[in-house]
Write an enzyme that holds these catalytic residues in place. Structure first.
Site, PDB file in Angstrom:
ATOM      1  N   GLY A 201      -8.841  26.340 -40.791  1.00  0.00           N
ATOM      2  CA  GLY A 201      -9.873  25.492 -40.218  1.00  0.00           C
ATOM      3  C   GLY A 201      -9.734  24.034 -40.616  1.00  0.00           C
ATOM      4  O   GLY A 201      -9.150  23.692 -41.643  1.00  0.00           O
TER       5      GLY A 201
ATOM      6  N   HIS B  14     -11.255  27.168 -36.644  1.00  0.00           N
ATOM      7  CA  HIS B  14     -12.416  26.360 -36.279  1.00  0.00           C
ATOM      8  C   HIS B  14     -12.281  24.908 -36.732  1.00  0.00           C
ATOM      9  O   HIS B  14     -11.703  24.609 -37.767  1.00  0.00           O
ATOM     10  CB  HIS B  14     -13.681  26.963 -36.881  1.00  0.00           C
ATOM     11  CG  HIS B  14     -13.630  27.098 -38.376  1.00  0.00           C
ATOM     12  ND1 HIS B  14     -13.973  26.084 -39.235  1.00  0.00           N
ATOM     13  CD2 HIS B  14     -13.254  28.133 -39.163  1.00  0.00           C
ATOM     14  CE1 HIS B  14     -13.829  26.483 -40.484  1.00  0.00           C
ATOM     15  NE2 HIS B  14     -13.387  27.724 -40.480  1.00  0.00           N
ATOM     16  N   ASP B  15     -12.762  24.021 -35.893  1.00  0.00           N
ATOM     17  CA  ASP B  15     -12.883  22.588 -36.186  1.00  0.00           C
ATOM     18  C   ASP B  15     -11.536  21.875 -36.306  1.00  0.00           C
ATOM     19  O   ASP B  15     -11.478  20.749 -36.813  1.00  0.00           O
ATOM     20  CB  ASP B  15     -13.713  22.352 -37.454  1.00  0.00           C
ATOM     21  CG  ASP B  15     -15.104  22.968 -37.365  1.00  0.00           C
ATOM     22  OD1 ASP B  15     -15.931  22.437 -36.613  1.00  0.00           O
ATOM     23  OD2 ASP B  15     -15.349  24.000 -38.023  1.00  0.00           O
TER      24      ASP B  15
END
Length: 265
Positions: free
Chosen positions: A139, A121-122
Site C-alpha cells: 500500500g 491500496h492508496d
C-alpha cells in the site's frame, strides 16, 4: 456506437459505460463504476464499485479492479480506484481501491501493467509506466512517469520510485528509488548506475545524461554522507530541472529518508 455486452456478463444498471465499450463473457461490473469510450473489457473480469476507467483501455481476462483494500483498518468507507486513458491491464491483475488515508488508488494513462501484478491500496502510479509480470506493490507506493519495474519485484509499502527509473527483476524494493537511476538486488537493494539507455530513448541529450550521471556519482559514489553530498550538488551544480527534481526527491523523503544504498564493487 453503442456498447457491446456479452449475454453472460452481469452489468449493473448503475454502471456508466461510454460509447463503443466492449464487455466480455462472464464479466461482472458492479454499480458506481464508470468506463470510458472505446475501452475493451475481456472475459471473467470483476470491476467493483468505486472504479473509474478512462478511454481506450484494454483489460484482459481475470483482472479484478477496485476490490476492497487488504488493510485491517479498512471499515467499508467509500473510496475509489481511478485508471487513466489507454492503459493496458493484462491477465489476473489486481488493483485495490484506496482507504480513508487518501481516498483513492490512482493509475495513470498509457501504462502497460503485465499479468499477475498487484497494486495495494492508496498507490499512485504515474503515466507511461511499464510494470512487468508478477510485480507486487504494498500500500501507499508511488511510481513516477516512465518508470520500468522488472518482473517478480516486490515493492514495500510507502516506497517511492522516481521518474525514468528502472527497478530490476526479482528485486526486493524496500527503499526509495530516486529519478533517472537503475536499482536492484534482493539481499541488498542498491543503486546500480544511471538509467542511461532509458533516458536516451526518451530523448535526453548526451549533455543532460552526463550532468545527471555526475550528480549521482557525488551522491552515491563519493563516500560522503548523503546530507553532505546533496549540499555539494546544490552548491556546485546549475539549477537544471532534472537536478532540482533529484534534490527535491531526497528532500521530500518520509519515513526516515530511507533511500537505495550506494553501489559497491
Amino acid at each position: 456506437m453503442s456498447s457491446t455486452i456479452h449475454p453472460t456478463a452481469l452489468v449493473s444498471p448503475e454502471a456508466v459505460l461510454g460509447e463503443d465499450v466492449s464487455i466480455g463473457p462472464y464479466t461482472v461490473i458492479e454499480g458506481d463504476v464508470s468506463i470510458g469510450k472505446g475501452t475493451t473489457v475481456g472475459p471473467q473480469v470483476h470491476i467493483a464499485s468505486g472504479t473509474r476507467i478512462g478511454i481506450d483501455c484494454r483489460i484482459h481476462t481475470g483482472a479484478v479492479l477496485g476490490g476492497e483494500p487488504q488493510d485491517l483498518k479498512f471499515a467499508g468507507e467509500k473510496t475509489s480506484l481511478v485508471i487513466g486513458d489507454r492503459t493496458v491491464i493484462r491477465e489476473c491483475v489486481t488493483l485495490n481501491r484506496g482507504t480513508k488515508a487518501s481516498g483513492k488508488t490512482v493509475v495513470g494513462s498509457d501504462n502497460l501493467i503485465m499479468a499477475y501484478v498487484h497494486a495495494g491500496h492508496d498507490c499512485v502510479i504515474g503515466n507511461h509506466v511499464v510494470i512487468a509480470n508478477s510485480v507486487q506493490f504494498g500500500g501507499h507506493c508511488e511510481v513516477g512517469d516512465y518508470a520500468v519495474i522488472g518482473g517478480l519485484a516486490g515493492v514495500h509499502q510507502f516506497v517511492r520510485i522516481g521518474r525514468f527509473s528502472m527497478v530490476g527483476g526479482i528485486a526486493r524494493a524496500s527503499l526509495d528509488v530516486p529519478p533517472f537511476v537503475m536499482a536492484g538486488g534482493h539481499s541488498s537493494f542498491r543503486y546500480e548506475g544511471l538509467n542511461a539507455i532509458g533516458l536516451k530513448r526518451r530523448g535526453f541529450s548526451s549533455e543532460k545524461i552526463t550532468l545527471i550521471r555526475d550528480v549521482y556519482r557525488i551522491i552515491f559514489q563519493s563516500g560522503m554522507l548523503l546530507s553532505n553530498a546533496l549540499a555539494v550538488v546544490q552548491a556546485e551544480y546549475p539549477a537544471e530541472p532534472e537536478i532540482v527534481e533529484i534534490l527535491d526527491f531526497f528532500d521530500s523523503g518520509k519515513y526516515g529518508r530511507k533511500f537505495i544504498k550506494p553501489f559497491k564493487n
